[in-house]
Structures are given as structure tokens and as C-alpha cells.
Design a protein around this motif. Sequence first.
Motif, PDB file in Angstrom:
ATOM      1  N   ASP A  24       1.107  -1.283   0.252  1.00 18.40           N
ATOM      2  CA  ASP A  24       0.387  -0.196   0.091  1.00 18.40           C
ATOM      3  C   ASP A  24       0.983   1.181   0.125  1.00 18.40           C
ATOM      4  OD1 ASP A  24      -1.524   2.314   1.916  1.00 18.40           O
ATOM      5  OD2 ASP A  24      -3.516   0.433   0.791  1.00 18.40           O
ATOM      6  N   PRO A  25       0.447   2.133  -0.709  1.00 18.32           N
ATOM      7  CA  PRO A  25       1.476   3.581  -0.657  1.00 18.32           C
ATOM      8  C   PRO A  25       1.941   4.216   0.288  1.00 18.32           C
ATOM      9  CG  PRO A  25      -0.101   4.036  -2.498  1.00 18.32           C
ATOM     10  CD  PRO A  25      -0.392   1.866  -2.278  1.00 18.32           C
ATOM     11  N   ARG A  26       0.400   3.977   1.169  1.00 14.24           N
ATOM     12  CA  ARG A  26       0.609   4.585   2.453  1.00 14.24           C
ATOM     13  C   ARG A  26       1.613   4.073   3.440  1.00 14.24           C
ATOM     14  NH1 ARG A  26      -5.595   4.176   3.730  1.00 14.24           N
ATOM     15  NH2 ARG A  26      -5.124   1.856   2.599  1.00 14.24           N
ATOM     16  N   VAL A  27       1.729   2.880   3.293  1.00 16.11           N
ATOM     17  CA  VAL A  27       2.540   2.493   4.214  1.00 16.11           C
ATOM     18  C   VAL A  27       4.218   2.660   3.563  1.00 16.11           C
ATOM     19  CG1 VAL A  27       3.375  -0.046   5.410  1.00 16.11           C
ATOM     20  CG2 VAL A  27       0.976   0.694   4.470  1.00 16.11           C
ATOM     21  N   LYS A  28       3.734   2.535   2.236  1.00 19.01           N
ATOM     22  CA  LYS A  28       5.492   2.520   1.451  1.00 19.01           C
ATOM     23  C   LYS A  28       6.331   3.940   2.011  1.00 19.01           C
ATOM     24  CE  LYS A  28       4.510   1.341  -2.397  1.00 19.01           C
ATOM     25  NZ  LYS A  28       5.024   0.627  -3.862  1.00 19.01           N
ATOM     26  N   SER A 178      -2.371   8.332  -1.896  1.00 19.18           N
ATOM     27  CA  SER A 178      -1.511   7.597  -0.602  1.00 19.18           C
ATOM     28  C   SER A 178      -2.288   9.673   0.843  1.00 19.18           C
ATOM     29  CB  SER A 178      -0.840   6.946  -0.565  1.00 19.18           C
ATOM     30  OG  SER A 178       0.505   8.119  -0.183  1.00 19.18           O
ATOM     31  N   ILE A 179      -0.837  10.426  -0.186  1.00 17.80           N
ATOM     32  CA  ILE A 179      -0.736  11.943   0.495  1.00 17.80           C
ATOM     33  C   ILE A 179      -2.460  12.198   1.338  1.00 17.80           C
ATOM     34  CG2 ILE A 179       0.193  14.241   0.435  1.00 17.80           C
ATOM     35  CD1 ILE A 179       2.801  12.907  -1.306  1.00 17.80           C
ATOM     36  N   GLU A 180      -3.047  12.078  -0.728  1.00 15.70           N
ATOM     37  CA  GLU A 180      -4.556  12.833   0.095  1.00 15.70           C
ATOM     38  C   GLU A 180      -5.168  12.276   1.361  1.00 15.70           C
ATOM     39  OE1 GLU A 180      -8.509  14.060  -2.262  1.00 15.70           O
ATOM     40  OE2 GLU A 180      -6.556  12.426  -3.367  1.00 15.70           O
ATOM     41  N   SER A 181      -5.096  10.668   1.268  1.00 12.28           N
ATOM     42  CA  SER A 181      -5.265   9.882   2.354  1.00 12.28           C
ATOM     43  C   SER A 181      -5.307  10.350   3.577  1.00 12.28           C
ATOM     44  CB  SER A 181      -5.684   8.715   1.596  1.00 12.28           C
ATOM     45  OG  SER A 181      -6.421   7.689   2.726  1.00 12.28           O
ATOM     46  N   LEU A 182      -3.497  10.029   3.381  1.00 11.29           N
ATOM     47  CA  LEU A 182      -3.188  10.924   4.964  1.00 11.29           C
ATOM     48  C   LEU A 182      -3.435  11.956   5.074  1.00 11.29           C
ATOM     49  CD1 LEU A 182       0.292   8.854   4.373  1.00 11.29           C
ATOM     50  CD2 LEU A 182      -1.582   8.154   5.354  1.00 11.29           C
ATOM     51  N   MET A 183      -3.928  13.360   4.378  1.00 13.16           N
ATOM     52  CA  MET A 183      -4.406  14.959   4.681  1.00 13.16           C
ATOM     53  C   MET A 183      -5.319  14.452   4.971  1.00 13.16           C
ATOM     54  SD  MET A 183      -1.112  16.343   2.055  1.00 13.16           S
ATOM     55  CE  MET A 183      -1.885  17.939   2.334  1.00 13.16           C
ATOM     56  N   GLN A 184      -6.577  13.477   5.423  1.00 11.59           N
ATOM     57  CA  GLN A 184      -7.970  13.917   4.675  1.00 11.59           C
ATOM     58  C   GLN A 184      -7.627  14.850   6.236  1.00 11.59           C
ATOM     59  OE1 GLN A 184     -10.212  13.573   3.194  1.00 11.59           O
ATOM     60  NE2 GLN A 184      -9.002  12.728   1.191  1.00 11.59           N
ATOM     61  N   ARG A 187      -8.747  18.958   6.528  1.00 10.01           N
ATOM     62  CA  ARG A 187      -9.772  19.558   5.556  1.00 10.01           C
ATOM     63  C   ARG A 187     -10.707  20.208   6.447  1.00 10.01           C
ATOM     64  NH1 ARG A 187     -11.104  17.895   0.490  1.00 10.01           N
ATOM     65  NH2 ARG A 187     -10.333  16.665  -0.427  1.00 10.01           N
ATOM     66  N   ARG A 188     -10.077  19.671   8.363  1.00 11.15           N
ATOM     67  CA  ARG A 188     -11.679  20.806   8.982  1.00 11.15           C
ATOM     68  C   ARG A 188     -10.791  22.141   9.322  1.00 11.15           C
ATOM     69  NH1 ARG A 188     -11.590  16.421  14.102  1.00 11.15           N
ATOM     70  NH2 ARG A 188     -12.600  14.387  13.001  1.00 11.15           N
ATOM     71  N   PHE A 189      -9.085  22.383   9.202  1.00  4.84           N
ATOM     72  CA  PHE A 189      -8.851  23.748   8.864  1.00  4.84           C
ATOM     73  C   PHE A 189      -9.630  24.007   7.593  1.00  4.84           C
ATOM     74  CE2 PHE A 189      -6.673  20.208  11.872  1.00  4.84           C
ATOM     75  CZ  PHE A 189      -6.941  21.037  13.382  1.00  4.84           C
ATOM     76  N   LYS A 190     -10.157  23.292   6.788  1.00  4.67           N
ATOM     77  CA  LYS A 190     -10.131  24.217   5.408  1.00  4.67           C
ATOM     78  C   LYS A 190      -8.899  24.113   4.456  1.00  4.67           C
ATOM     79  CE  LYS A 190     -14.253  27.124   6.687  1.00  4.67           C
ATOM     80  NZ  LYS A 190     -14.439  28.859   6.851  1.00  4.67           N
ATOM     81  N   ILE A 191      -7.794  23.067   4.782  1.00 10.24           N
ATOM     82  CA  ILE A 191      -6.942  23.590   3.544  1.00 10.24           C
ATOM     83  C   ILE A 191      -7.222  22.534   2.359  1.00 10.24           C
ATOM     84  CG2 ILE A 191      -4.124  22.331   3.518  1.00 10.24           C
ATOM     85  CD1 ILE A 191      -3.850  22.892   6.551  1.00 10.24           C
ATOM     86  N   THR A 194      -7.079  18.192  -1.421  1.00  9.26           N
ATOM     87  CA  THR A 194      -7.265  17.273  -3.223  1.00  9.26           C
ATOM     88  C   THR A 194      -6.073  18.197  -4.056  1.00  9.26           C
ATOM     89  OG1 THR A 194      -9.757  16.919  -3.108  1.00  9.26           O
ATOM     90  CG2 THR A 194      -9.053  17.931  -5.235  1.00  9.26           C
ATOM     91  N   GLU A 195      -6.607  20.106  -4.277  1.00 11.78           N
ATOM     92  CA  GLU A 195      -5.939  20.808  -5.265  1.00 11.78           C
ATOM     93  C   GLU A 195      -3.931  20.754  -5.230  1.00 11.78           C
ATOM     94  OE1 GLU A 195      -8.068  21.169  -3.406  1.00 11.78           O
ATOM     95  OE2 GLU A 195      -9.574  23.155  -4.059  1.00 11.78           O
ATOM     96  N   ILE A 196      -3.639  20.392  -3.564  1.00  8.91           N
ATOM     97  CA  ILE A 196      -2.230  20.337  -3.243  1.00  8.91           C
ATOM     98  C   ILE A 196      -1.957  18.604  -4.096  1.00  8.91           C
ATOM     99  CG2 ILE A 196      -0.680  19.327  -1.191  1.00  8.91           C
ATOM    100  CD1 ILE A 196      -1.897  21.337   0.050  1.00  8.91           C
ATOM    101  N   THR A 197      -2.517  17.825  -3.578  1.00  8.78           N
ATOM    102  CA  THR A 197      -1.877  16.339  -4.292  1.00  8.78           C
ATOM    103  C   THR A 197      -2.434  16.163  -5.729  1.00  8.78           C
ATOM    104  OG1 THR A 197      -4.389  16.067  -3.836  1.00  8.78           O
ATOM    105  CG2 THR A 197      -2.958  14.883  -1.842  1.00  8.78           C
ATOM    106  N   LEU A 198      -3.767  16.886  -6.320  1.00  5.42           N
ATOM    107  CA  LEU A 198      -3.340  17.381  -8.205  1.00  5.42           C
ATOM    108  C   LEU A 198      -2.111  17.813  -8.212  1.00  5.42           C
ATOM    109  CD1 LEU A 198      -4.660  16.868 -10.044  1.00  5.42           C
ATOM    110  CD2 LEU A 198      -5.964  19.531 -10.055  1.00  5.42           C
ATOM    111  N   THR A 199      -1.624  19.210  -7.797  1.00  6.33           N
ATOM    112  CA  THR A 199      -0.506  19.758  -8.278  1.00  6.33           C
ATOM    113  C   THR A 199       0.693  18.939  -8.044  1.00  6.33           C
ATOM    114  OG1 THR A 199      -1.362  21.464  -6.919  1.00  6.33           O
ATOM    115  CG2 THR A 199       0.968  22.211  -7.322  1.00  6.33           C
TER     116      THR A 199
END
Length: 307
Positions: A24-28, A178-184, A187-191, A194-199
Motif C-alpha cells: 500500500d502506498p500509505r505504508v511505503k 496516499s498523501i491525500e488519504s493521510l491529509m484528510q 480538511r477541518r482546517f479548510k486546507i 485535493t488541490e495540493i495533491t493534484l499539484t
Amino acid sequence: MDLLRSLPLGLYLEQPQTWLHKLDPRVKFIWLMSFLTSYSFANNQWRVLLVALLIIFTLIARIPRRVWQQQMGWLLTLAFLVFAIAAISPDGLRVDYQPRLPVNAQILQPANTNNSPDVAEAVTSSTGYSYVLFQKGPVKVTRRSLDLATRLSTILFTVIYSTNLYLLTTAPEEITASIESLMQPLRRFKIPVTEITLTLTLSLRFIPLVLEEVQNLVRSVMTRAINWKKLGLKGAFKVWMIVAERLLENLLLRAEQMASAMMVRGFTSPNEHRVPWHDLRLKSWDWLAIATLTLFWGVRLALGNQV
């Protein structure tokens, strides 16, 4: 020189699929962060162990030799040169050996007043400790210079090769997913997660394009058989400025084409067009990797701390 083969930065090895690819990319990603963070405040034995683990992972993963041989060889050579230069360089400490004798002159015996170096040598020989480990002519290796050399060489190899191994066995889409999953939780802080991971996805996809453009421009200059001696320093500078300008134009054109292709396909905002890249699910070997990671940190906290 083929830059895409000699410097595969950010490139993904599609075939063959090794067991590192199947994790899994999150584990790696957590394993990568563990390699990069466990180095801090660690002793030299642990730092050397990290280098050995990276080499062992590469070998047991059965990654083709043609992929890692040149990169690992050059990196090990560079690390060895850094180690050698730092080891024989001045360590910045001026150590004056003082005899362990009383300061009061009345206590000193006349027989020992003129033999303070001999007393210091006797103390050194009795304890077995020596600050200077090797000295022959102008070459001098001390404990501090050897420690500094080990730190520099191991961190150079660990940081570069661990990141390269991660990019080699993980697709860019898996990395961003994986980064988007770990950064979920952010979202509570309105960050804008999705835009960061797309970039980040576009950046990883753009690295091979940059290498390809540099490679094509270098080949175009080499095929013209330019006589650099007749051009002189000023003429050569003008030629490379033209090449750099052309490189910038090509990269901007590639970026504009990529942006137009995304807009045509409806990628105007993350809320209007979302594409699930991968279905991230932990499997049996992922849990085994997590258990091994727990053991990894246990050994680090128990034996790897710097004294």
C-alpha cells in the motif's frame, strides 16, 4: 548521454512488479518518513544500518540490476568520497593533552616535574583511549572527524536513495492518493488537500518531461559539432543562454498543453470532476509491513539513540 537512463529521477518502474510495488502506498510513505526521521539523534551504528537496509531491500525486492546498479554505484562512490574527505579534514577542535597531576607545586615530586608528557602517555596507554585514531604525515583522522564523516556520508545516501527507491516502486497517482488519504484530517482546517495533491501529481508527471527536453536540447547541440575553442567564453555563454531560453519556451508550451487538456476534460475544480485513482485497502502483506515498522522503531528507540 541518455539522461532518462542515467538519472531516473521521479520515474516509475512499471515492469517487473515486485513485492514493493504491491505494498500500500500509505505504508511505503510511512516507511520512507521513518527512514528520513529515524536518522535524527541516532548513533553511527544505526545510520550505517539504514544504509545496509536500503541495499538489502533493493536486492530482495528483485529489482532489475540495470535499474539500480548505476545509480547505487555512483551514489556509493559519492558517499565514499565524502566520507574520505571529511575523515581527513581538520575536525575544528584544538585538543591540548594535560597531565593529571596536582596543581600545587609542593605536592609535585621533582622526578615527575619534567616528565609530564610521559605521564600523559601512561594515562593514555592505561585507559586505551586515543583521540587521534590515525596519523601519518599530513593525514590525520580523529574521533570527531570520523564521526562527522560517517554522518555526512550516510545521510547523503539515505536521503537520496530512500526517496529514489520509493519513487521507483510507487506510481505518481498512488503517491498522491496516499498523501491525500493521510491529509484528510487537515480538511477541518479548510486546507485545500485535493488541490495540493493534484499539484503534486502534475509535478511528478512533469519531471520526465523536463529531463526529455534537456536531453533533446543537449543532443541538438552535440550534433552541430560546435567548435567551443573558437567561440571562447563569451560565445559559449551566448550559446548556452539560447539553449536555456529554448528549454524554458518548450517547458512553458508543455505546461500550456497540459492545462488545455485538463480543461477540455472538465478539470476545472476538484468538486466538479473527481477521479478516484486507486482503491486504497490494507492487505495481509501491508499489515506485515506495519508490524515490521513497529519492530523497526522499537530497535531504534532501544539501541539507536545517540549517547
